[in-house]
Design an enzyme around this catalytic site. Sequence first.
Site, PDB file in Angstrom:
ATOM      1  N   LYS A   1       0.821  -1.215   0.000  1.00  0.00           N
ATOM      2  CA  LYS A   1       0.000   0.000   0.000  1.00  0.00           C
ATOM      3  C   LYS A   1       0.858   1.270   0.000  1.00  0.00           C
ATOM      4  CE  LYS A   1      -2.677   0.313   3.602  1.00  0.00           C
ATOM      5  NZ  LYS A   1      -2.368   1.536   4.374  1.00  0.00           N
TER       6      LYS A   1
ATOM      7  N   ARG B   1     -10.788   2.517   9.030  1.00  0.00           N
ATOM      8  CA  ARG B   1     -10.489   1.103   9.289  1.00  0.00           C
ATOM      9  C   ARG B   1     -11.687   0.377   9.860  1.00  0.00           C
ATOM     10  NH1 ARG B   1      -4.385   0.148  11.179  1.00  0.00           N
ATOM     11  NH2 ARG B   1      -3.434   0.739   9.207  1.00  0.00           N
TER      12      ARG B   1
ATOM     13  N   ARG C   1      11.420  -9.961   6.387  1.00  0.00           N
ATOM     14  CA  ARG C   1      11.932  -8.606   6.602  1.00  0.00           C
ATOM     15  C   ARG C   1      12.785  -8.554   7.880  1.00  0.00           C
ATOM     16  NH1 ARG C   1       7.550  -3.827   6.095  1.00  0.00           N
ATOM     17  NH2 ARG C   1       6.753  -4.687   8.038  1.00  0.00           N
TER      18      ARG C   1
ATOM     19  N   ARG D   1      11.475  -7.413  13.752  1.00  0.00           N
ATOM     20  CA  ARG D   1      10.493  -6.761  14.621  1.00  0.00           C
ATOM     21  C   ARG D   1       9.464  -7.792  15.067  1.00  0.00           C
ATOM     22  NH1 ARG D   1       7.717  -1.746  11.889  1.00  0.00           N
ATOM     23  NH2 ARG D   1       6.574  -3.514  11.113  1.00  0.00           N
TER      24      ARG D   1
END
Length: 219
Positions: free
Chosen positions: A19, A93, A127, A160
């Site tokens: 996005k 949202r 990632r 993370r």
Amino acid sequence: MGARLLFRAIIMGPPGSGKGTVSERIVNTFGLKHLSSGELLRANIRNETEFGLLAKSFIDVGKLVPDVAITRIILNELKEMNQSNWLLDGFPRTLPQAEELQKVCQPDTVINLNVPFETIKKRLTSRWIHPGSGRVYNVDFNPPKITGIDDVTGELLIQRNDDKPETVTLRLQAYEEQTRPVLEYYQNKGILEVFSGTETNKIWPELRAFLSKKLPPLS
């Protein structure tokens, strides 16, 4: 001379759907102003505004910032952009947020990036980050020269919590449950456009062609 018609779009898609990249391309190609709820939230926290401190008090204990607070600050920002074409990213949202937005302004188009959850899981769990600089690596298409080590400093990379497989699954499930009513709401209004695929570079030409019919690209 007649009044200039303004174009207002919303972009939706789960975390890891591309996005951010797509939003940047839309803004650069069509000159829309970009309002990202995530960036707005981070800027307010960084600047310790009244809203930022309120938001941080929820985030610090692992809670979502209340609908009413997010809605108020987004609608406030949109008032400043009432003479511009814009792209809204990360809001609404929830259904109450969509209904509040509708009272103030009726979006022309809602773009939904429909990327398979398995693709997103692979993308996000690949990632790794260098905590000191924020440099991001992806083991599939942008790996470090030495596995687990930052190219520049030689320091260890971390994953993370948000990008660990079990967390990614929970985040995707939560996103789907929360946004399904929003997508249905816009589908019922006849303004939802779904773009499906596993690669941003393949979704983009289709999306660009669609938007080109709505407003002229920048030369």
